[in-house]
Design a protein around this motif. Structure first.
Motif, PDB file in Angstrom:
ATOM      1  N   GLN A  50       5.494  -4.305   4.043  1.00  0.00           N
ATOM      2  CA  GLN A  50       6.911  -4.276   4.409  1.00  0.00           C
ATOM      3  C   GLN A  50       7.794  -4.233   3.164  1.00  0.00           C
ATOM      4  N   GLN A  51       7.384  -4.974   2.142  1.00  0.00           N
ATOM      5  CA  GLN A  51       8.167  -5.013   0.903  1.00  0.00           C
ATOM      6  C   GLN A  51       8.270  -3.623   0.270  1.00  0.00           C
ATOM      7  N   TYR A  52       7.187  -2.841   0.360  1.00  0.00           N
ATOM      8  CA  TYR A  52       7.161  -1.527  -0.294  1.00  0.00           C
ATOM      9  C   TYR A  52       7.455  -0.385   0.665  1.00  0.00           C
ATOM     10  N   ASP A  53       7.830  -0.698   1.909  1.00  0.00           N
ATOM     11  CA  ASP A  53       8.042   0.356   2.898  1.00  0.00           C
ATOM     12  C   ASP A  53       9.106   1.355   2.430  1.00  0.00           C
ATOM     13  N   LYS A  54       8.771   2.631   2.505  1.00  0.00           N
ATOM     14  CA  LYS A  54       9.683   3.720   2.103  1.00  0.00           C
ATOM     15  C   LYS A  54      10.128   3.621   0.638  1.00  0.00           C
ATOM     16  N   ARG A  55       9.361   2.894  -0.166  1.00  0.00           N
ATOM     17  CA  ARG A  55       9.672   2.824  -1.590  1.00  0.00           C
ATOM     18  C   ARG A  55       8.716   3.738  -2.348  1.00  0.00           C
ATOM     19  N   THR A  56       9.172   4.217  -3.491  1.00  0.00           N
ATOM     20  CA  THR A  56       8.349   5.123  -4.288  1.00  0.00           C
ATOM     21  C   THR A  56       7.505   4.334  -5.283  1.00  0.00           C
ATOM     22  N   ILE A  57       6.235   4.675  -5.342  1.00  0.00           N
ATOM     23  CA  ILE A  57       5.317   4.074  -6.314  1.00  0.00           C
ATOM     24  C   ILE A  57       4.678   5.203  -7.102  1.00  0.00           C
ATOM     25  N   ARG A 114      -8.707   7.629  -1.489  1.00  0.00           N
ATOM     26  CA  ARG A 114      -8.564   6.910  -0.207  1.00  0.00           C
ATOM     27  C   ARG A 114      -7.483   5.836  -0.309  1.00  0.00           C
ATOM     28  N   ASP A 115      -7.452   5.135  -1.440  1.00  0.00           N
ATOM     29  CA  ASP A 115      -6.449   4.080  -1.619  1.00  0.00           C
ATOM     30  C   ASP A 115      -5.034   4.659  -1.631  1.00  0.00           C
ATOM     31  N   ILE A 116      -4.857   5.812  -2.285  1.00  0.00           N
ATOM     32  CA  ILE A 116      -3.541   6.456  -2.334  1.00  0.00           C
ATOM     33  C   ILE A 116      -3.134   6.921  -0.935  1.00  0.00           C
ATOM     34  N   VAL A 117      -4.081   7.486  -0.192  1.00  0.00           N
ATOM     35  CA  VAL A 117      -3.793   7.931   1.174  1.00  0.00           C
ATOM     36  C   VAL A 117      -3.444   6.722   2.048  1.00  0.00           C
ATOM     37  N   LEU A 118      -4.118   5.601   1.813  1.00  0.00           N
ATOM     38  CA  LEU A 118      -3.794   4.369   2.547  1.00  0.00           C
ATOM     39  C   LEU A 118      -2.351   3.925   2.268  1.00  0.00           C
ATOM     40  N   LEU A 119      -1.918   4.031   1.008  1.00  0.00           N
ATOM     41  CA  LEU A 119      -0.528   3.693   0.673  1.00  0.00           C
ATOM     42  C   LEU A 119       0.419   4.563   1.490  1.00  0.00           C
ATOM     43  N   ILE A 174       4.420   3.825   2.298  1.00  0.00           N
ATOM     44  CA  ILE A 174       4.833   3.907   0.896  1.00  0.00           C
ATOM     45  C   ILE A 174       4.849   5.378   0.481  1.00  0.00           C
ATOM     46  N   ASP A 175       5.682   5.731  -0.500  1.00  0.00           N
ATOM     47  CA  ASP A 175       5.684   7.100  -1.020  1.00  0.00           C
ATOM     48  C   ASP A 175       5.030   7.141  -2.396  1.00  0.00           C
ATOM     49  N   PRO A 176       3.718   7.409  -2.456  1.00  0.00           N
ATOM     50  CA  PRO A 176       3.068   7.461  -3.764  1.00  0.00           C
ATOM     51  C   PRO A 176       3.259   8.809  -4.447  1.00  0.00           C
ATOM     52  N   ILE A 177       3.407   8.763  -5.781  1.00  0.00           N
ATOM     53  CA  ILE A 177       3.417   9.970  -6.616  1.00  0.00           C
ATOM     54  C   ILE A 177       2.316   9.749  -7.651  1.00  0.00           C
ATOM     55  N   VAL A 178       1.419  10.706  -7.808  1.00  0.00           N
ATOM     56  CA  VAL A 178       0.325  10.558  -8.769  1.00  0.00           C
ATOM     57  C   VAL A 178       0.595  11.457  -9.975  1.00  0.00           C
ATOM     58  N   VAL A 179       0.492  10.876 -11.172  1.00  0.00           N
ATOM     59  CA  VAL A 179       0.585  11.647 -12.417  1.00  0.00           C
ATOM     60  C   VAL A 179      -0.753  11.449 -13.125  1.00  0.00           C
ATOM     61  N   HIS A 180      -1.368  12.526 -13.610  1.00  0.00           N
ATOM     62  CA  HIS A 180      -2.687  12.366 -14.230  1.00  0.00           C
ATOM     63  C   HIS A 180      -2.700  12.892 -15.653  1.00  0.00           C
ATOM     64  N   LEU A 199      -0.885  -4.061  -5.189  1.00  0.00           N
ATOM     65  CA  LEU A 199       0.265  -3.948  -4.290  1.00  0.00           C
ATOM     66  C   LEU A 199       0.178  -4.869  -3.072  1.00  0.00           C
ATOM     67  N   PHE A 200      -1.032  -5.106  -2.574  1.00  0.00           N
ATOM     68  CA  PHE A 200      -1.156  -5.767  -1.266  1.00  0.00           C
ATOM     69  C   PHE A 200      -1.720  -7.176  -1.308  1.00  0.00           C
ATOM     70  N   THR A 201      -1.943  -7.731  -2.508  1.00  0.00           N
ATOM     71  CA  THR A 201      -2.413  -9.120  -2.552  1.00  0.00           C
ATOM     72  C   THR A 201      -1.504  -9.945  -3.453  1.00  0.00           C
ATOM     73  N   GLU A 202      -1.588 -11.239  -3.251  1.00  0.00           N
ATOM     74  CA  GLU A 202      -0.681 -12.143  -3.954  1.00  0.00           C
ATOM     75  C   GLU A 202      -0.927 -12.132  -5.455  1.00  0.00           C
ATOM     76  N   HIS A 203      -2.193 -11.981  -5.845  1.00  0.00           N
ATOM     77  CA  HIS A 203      -2.519 -12.166  -7.252  1.00  0.00           C
ATOM     78  C   HIS A 203      -2.331 -10.914  -8.088  1.00  0.00           C
ATOM     79  N   GLY A 204      -2.429  -9.759  -7.435  1.00  0.00           N
ATOM     80  CA  GLY A 204      -2.274  -8.546  -8.201  1.00  0.00           C
ATOM     81  C   GLY A 204      -3.416  -8.375  -9.181  1.00  0.00           C
TER      82      GLY A 204
END
Length: 310
Positions: A32-39, A59-64, A69-75, A294-299
């Motif tokens: 919810q915190q990252y909903d519709k936010r860009t990462i 798979r993790d990016i697709v899960l985001l 969430i709106d992920p952008i990947v730079v490689h 992104l999804f756990t308390e400890h990061g």
């Protein structure tokens, strides 16, 4: 009618399923915190050469994306560029430890980054059930580049010299419209860090720098820099979990942050000062490091922010 044949009553399976449901449930407030936010995620290092890790990352990016969430990947792609230059017999000159990028070299850089690496990553994301599109900084004038002025100190004459690295650039301007269009269409953009100068010349841009500039221009909530280290370590070798920009600058001054970590941290500082909420240096060798962050308390890794979090 009994549905036992679907499930069976194996206590070990039930415990595992419950654990899965618990994990998903605990991720909700973060989603919810990252909903519709860009990462923005900078993907590189060790994970890149490994097919299994690559697919897991995808798979993790697709899960985001699936979780709103709106992920952008730079490689990046340093090792692959080096390998292709060798295959083509193009010898690189180095000066002050930095590769001089001549016309022949920058053509290979573009071919490898915007070609094979970019499309391989797009294909992994699509295989994982996402919809990805590959771009480089030339597309839609996304990254307008200017030549990097590299100063080196000549100990002999005690004069600072300008080192000409050839076609090595830095982002002069980011035009994020193309990214906004793609994200609005629910597509994951995958960006190769090749920029274009106003005169049409092609420039090789450091992937961390490109990711930082794009994250700033997009007002990203997070920039995640995947690396081959655990994060920023203190003098004793322990992980520092959180740093403000001022603390990070102090650690560069006193030598705690050294070597190749300095440009990475400088990228983080620039990104935060450029409008990114926080930047995280995370270990791409750790499985699911993006989800852990992104999804756990400890990061995972080191979080760099403008001011200390309350």
């Amino acid at each position: 009618m009994s549905s036992d044949h679907h499930h069976g009553h194996n206590p070990a399976d039930e415990a595992r399923d419950l654990e899965r449901a618990n994990v998903l449930s605990e991720a909700l407030p973060y989603m919810q915190q990252y909903d519709k936010r860009t990462i923005v995620v900078k993907y590189g290092g060790h994970a890149m050469g490994d097919e299994a890790l690559g697919l897991e990352f995808a798979r993790d990016i697709v899960l985001l994306k699936q979780s709103g969430i709106d992920p952008i990947v730079v490689h990046g792609g340093g090792p692959q560029i080096g390998a292709m230059l060798n295959r083509l017999g193009i010898k690189s000159e180095f000066s002050g430890g930095l590769r001089i990028t001549d016309k022949a070299t920058v053509e290979v850089v573009e071919m490898v980054l915007a070609g094979s690496i970019n499309k391989n990553l797009v294909s992994l994301l699509n295989r994982a059930g996402g919809q990805a599109v590959g771009l480089c900084g030339k597309d839609g004038n996304l990254i307008v580049a200017r030549k990097v002025e590299q100063k080196i100190h000549d100990p002999e004459s005690n004069i600072e010299k300008i080192l000409d690295l050839g076609f090595v650039g830095e982002p002069a301007k980011i035009n994020p419209e193309i990214l906004k269009t793609i994200i609005a269409s629910d597509i994951i953009p995958v960006i190769a860090p090749v920029g274009v100068a106003p005169n049409g010349d092609t420039y090789n841009i450091n992937a961390d720098t490109a990711a930082g500039a794009i994250a700033g221009a997009m007002g990203a909530t997070r920039l995640l820099l995947l690396t081959d280290v655990r994060g920023v370590l203190d003098k004793q070798g322990n992980l520092i979990e959180e740093l403000t920009v001022d603390e990070a600058k102090a650690l560069i001054k006193d030598g705690t942050i050294s070597g190749g970590m300095i440009p990475k941290i400088e990228t983080c500082i620039d990104a935060v000062e450029g409008g990114v909420e926080a930047v995280v240096i995370i270990d791409g060798r750790v499985r699911h490091s993006v989800l852990l962050e992104l999804f756990t308390e400890h990061g995972a890794g080191t979080l760099i922010t403008k001011k200390a979090s309350a």
